[in-house]
Design a protein around this motif. Structure first.
Motif, mmCIF file in Angstrom:
data_model
loop_
_atom_site.group_PDB
_atom_site.id
_atom_site.type_symbol
_atom_site.label_atom_id
_atom_site.label_comp_id
_atom_site.label_asym_id
_atom_site.label_seq_id
_atom_site.Cartn_x
_atom_site.Cartn_y
_atom_site.Cartn_z
ATOM 1 N N LYS A 1 47.605 53.250 41.766
ATOM 2 C CA LYS A 1 47.245 52.370 40.649
ATOM 3 C C LYS A 1 48.139 51.132 40.642
ATOM 4 O O LYS A 1 47.663 50.013 40.437
ATOM 5 N N LYS B 1 46.893 48.785 43.325
ATOM 6 C CA LYS B 1 45.668 48.082 42.922
ATOM 7 C C LYS B 1 46.005 46.909 42.002
ATOM 8 O O LYS B 1 45.444 45.819 42.151
ATOM 9 N N SER C 1 45.449 42.769 42.893
ATOM 10 C CA SER C 1 44.722 41.789 42.072
ATOM 11 C C SER C 1 45.627 40.625 41.677
ATOM 12 O O SER C 1 45.199 39.466 41.680
ATOM 13 N N LYS D 1 47.499 46.629 50.382
ATOM 14 C CA LYS D 1 46.301 47.365 50.814
ATOM 15 C C LYS D 1 46.662 48.381 51.894
ATOM 16 O O LYS D 1 46.142 49.502 51.895
#
Length: 149
Positions: A58, A61, A65, A80
């Motif tokens: 999490k 991620k 962003s 990534k």
């Protein structure tokens, strides 16, 4: 073999293969696991390890962003790559139909009558679906199911 043992074996294999990217990510994971063991004075179970991995994914991620919004594709690519290494240790994701059936069963098991019973339903679902489904999406499905009830 427990998940913790598998991670340690993978770390040794990454050392032997001189795979520095994978090794770095696994070391971050083992450090987080040891920190939890020391802080809470417990021996980690697979459920604890999955929770740590889920939290780290999490975080990745969110970072991806943020980096992409800031125009730092190089850093986003690093995140990534780390996320791909961490995802290997997660159990297989459930399909949408499987999640729907679990939600329906949990609503029935909790005897939920409306949106005020969402906490009861989520308490039933969390242990079953942890690591196998996105809990935010599950929450939305539960909310939809309870609004119909």
């Amino acid at each position: 073999m427990s998940l913790k043992e598998k991670i340690n074996e993978d770390m040794k294999a990454a050392m032997r293969a001189k795979d520095m990217a994978k090794l770095g990510t696994i070391r971050l994971l083992t450090a987080a696991m040891k920190q939890k063991e020391v802080d809470e004075r417990i021996e980690l179970t697979d459920a604890h390890v999955l929770a740590i991995i889920e939290k780290m994914i999490k975080q990745r991620k969110d970072s991806i962003s943020q980096f992409e919004a800031g125009g730092r594709q190089d850093l986003a690519d690093n995140e990534k790559a780390e996320m791909a290494v961490l995802s290997v240790y997660m159990p297989a994701a459930m399909s949408e139909a499987e999640i729907q059936s679990e939600v329906a069963a949990a609503v029935a098991a909790a005897g939920a009558a409306g949106p005020q019973d969402m906490g009861k339903v989520m308490a039933v679902l969390k242990p079953k679906l942890a690591g196998r489904a996105d809990m935010t999406a599950v929450s939305g499905l539960v909310k939809a199911a309870l609004s119909k009830a």
